[in-house]
Write a protein that holds these residues in place. Structure first.
Motif, mmCIF file in Angstrom:
data_model
loop_
_atom_site.group_PDB
_atom_site.id
_atom_site.type_symbol
_atom_site.label_atom_id
_atom_site.label_comp_id
_atom_site.label_asym_id
_atom_site.label_seq_id
_atom_site.Cartn_x
_atom_site.Cartn_y
_atom_site.Cartn_z
ATOM 1 N N PHE A 127 32.028 31.502 28.865
ATOM 2 C CA PHE A 127 32.517 30.860 30.088
ATOM 3 C C PHE A 127 31.626 31.248 31.273
ATOM 4 O O PHE A 127 31.385 32.421 31.515
ATOM 5 C CB PHE A 127 33.957 31.267 30.352
ATOM 6 N N LYS A 128 31.170 30.263 32.014
ATOM 7 C CA LYS A 128 30.195 30.519 33.079
ATOM 8 C C LYS A 128 30.716 30.225 34.485
ATOM 9 O O LYS A 128 29.994 30.432 35.458
ATOM 10 C CB LYS A 128 28.947 29.658 32.829
ATOM 11 N N SER A 129 31.966 29.780 34.600
ATOM 12 C CA SER A 129 32.455 29.365 35.922
ATOM 13 C C SER A 129 33.803 29.976 36.287
ATOM 14 O O SER A 129 34.481 29.499 37.189
ATOM 15 C CB SER A 129 32.572 27.828 35.965
ATOM 16 N N VAL A 130 34.206 31.045 35.609
ATOM 17 C CA VAL A 130 35.539 31.614 35.806
ATOM 18 C C VAL A 130 35.649 32.332 37.148
ATOM 19 O O VAL A 130 34.875 33.243 37.448
ATOM 20 C CB VAL A 130 35.893 32.593 34.662
ATOM 21 N N VAL A 131 36.611 31.898 37.949
ATOM 22 C CA VAL A 131 36.890 32.531 39.236
ATOM 23 C C VAL A 131 38.039 33.527 39.093
ATOM 24 O O VAL A 131 38.039 34.583 39.726
ATOM 25 C CB VAL A 131 37.258 31.462 40.292
ATOM 26 N N ARG A 132 38.996 33.209 38.233
ATOM 27 C CA ARG A 132 40.159 34.074 38.060
ATOM 28 C C ARG A 132 40.452 34.312 36.586
ATOM 29 O O ARG A 132 40.464 33.369 35.788
ATOM 30 C CB ARG A 132 41.392 33.453 38.714
#
Length: 370
Positions: A103-108
């Motif tokens: 996963f390259k876009s996880v904010v939370r």
């Protein structure tokens, strides 16, 4: 703000960080629990012994559930570009099986109420990760957080952590939650200069210390510790809320060093006087319930006071109440139940309060009819 209700149980699933219950704005309750947890009475705690037993550390006491096979991929249906990973109450024991590196876009990431003992694999998310939530697990040490320089909110509440460490690189942090651990010292926070909220309720802290660098701090939560002295709060120019219920405080005079306070929660301490609070002229909410206070002397300069919770003290004289509160035009809510002035004549009590303080719209849990 109405009388808050909170039984200390954990929220099973929450959609938006730490503002789960917008309607529950209560900050304290009659048990001194740190109500900032904002959780519903219907919720359950995965590891309930962590709440009921302050010495809890026995992993055998954790409620058992069906074990998830090691090769089961819990995140197989998550798109690679997802910005949020939620695995709550999923009996996760090891983070390795989550394969977070894809996963390259996880904010939370929220892994509440699992059986995680070690934080692993978060480095792969470091470029985007801002919110990390491991509430109610079995974590002993603050490790595995290296490289997480963009994190703004970290929740490690209800674990088994003894020392605050390995987070000095998190200089963007604004909220840090370490409720219900085994922490005995406030330390290693010097670089977190953007921190606005620090929650350390239900630990083993004896002294307020090492906070001077936290110039942006607005909220400090220290309920259910072993603190005897309020010194150590000086140098916090933006502190507006202090929650320090269920400690061993006897003297309010050190509060002169934090004149910016707007909310002060002091229930379940050892106060017999309000002497020393005169300098806190910006106070709007004051909770002194469950102490041994007999006089309201000290409240005179507090012209902005809106709510006074003074239940279960030794206040006996309505003349004293009138003397110190009648001129407080902003006062809307008072709690006096459990005091001699209520217990001596309960049938007349509410009318007497109304006559004494006509500006008040709520007496205890009851709203006054206009």
């Amino acid at each position: 703000m109405s009388a808050p209700e909170n039984d200390g149980h954990a929220h099973i699933e929450v959609p938006e960080g730490h503002n789960q219950d917008e309607e529950n704005t209560g900050m304290t309750n009659s048990n001194g629990w740190d109500g900032k947890l904002r959780i519903p009475k219907s919720a359950l705690l995965s590891n309930p012994e962590a709440l009921s037993d302050p010495e809890y550390s026995d992993e055998e006491n954790v409620l058992e559930g069906e074990e998830i096979p090691a090769d089961q991929d819990l995140l197989k249906d998550e798109p690679a570009d997802t910005d949020e990973i939620m695995c709550i109450h999923s009996r996760i024991g090891s983070m390795g099986a989550l394969k977070l590196e894809r996963f390259k876009s996880v904010v939370r990431i929220c892994l509440r109420q699992n059986r995680i003992q070690e934080i692993e694999g978060l480095e792969a998310l470091a470029a985007t990760l801002e919110d990390v939530d491991f509430y109610d697990n079995l974590i002993n040490h603050m490790r595995g957080l290296d490289g997480l320089t963009k994190v703004k909110c970290l929740d490690l509440s209800f674990n088994k952590i003894k020392h605050i460490k390995n987070i000095s690189h998190m200089t963007e942090m604004k909220e840090l939650f370490l409720v219900a651990n085994k922490i005995s010292k406030i330390e290693n926070l010097e670089t977190l200069t953007k921190l606005t909220s620090l929650e350390l309720g239900s630990n083993r802290i004896r002294e307020i210390q090492n906070l001077e660098s936290l110039q942006a701090l607005e909220e400090l939560w220290l309920a259910k510790n072993k603190i005897t002295d309020l010194t150590g709060l000086g140098g916090l120019p933006k502190l507006r809320l202090l929650s320090i219920q269920s400690n061993r405080i006897i003297d309010l005079s050190p509060l002169k060093d934090v004149p910016t306070l707007e909310e002060l929660y002091m229930s379940h301490n050892m106060l017999d006087s309000l002497a020393g609070i005169e300098s806190n002229i910006n106070l709007k909410v004051l909770d002194i319930s469950h102490n041994k206070i007999s006089k309201l002397e000290g409240l005179g300069p507090l012209k902005k006071i809106e709510e006074l919770w003074a239940s279960y003290n030794l206040i006996i004289d309505f003349n004293d109440v009138e003397k110190h509160l009648k001129n407080k035009e902003a006062l809307t809510t008072v709690y006096f139940e459990g005091n001699p002035l209520q217990l001596r004549a309960p049938a007349l009590y509410r009318n007497k309060v109304r006559l004494t303080l006509p500006q008040v719209s709520q007496i205890d849990a009851t709203y006054v009819k206009v």
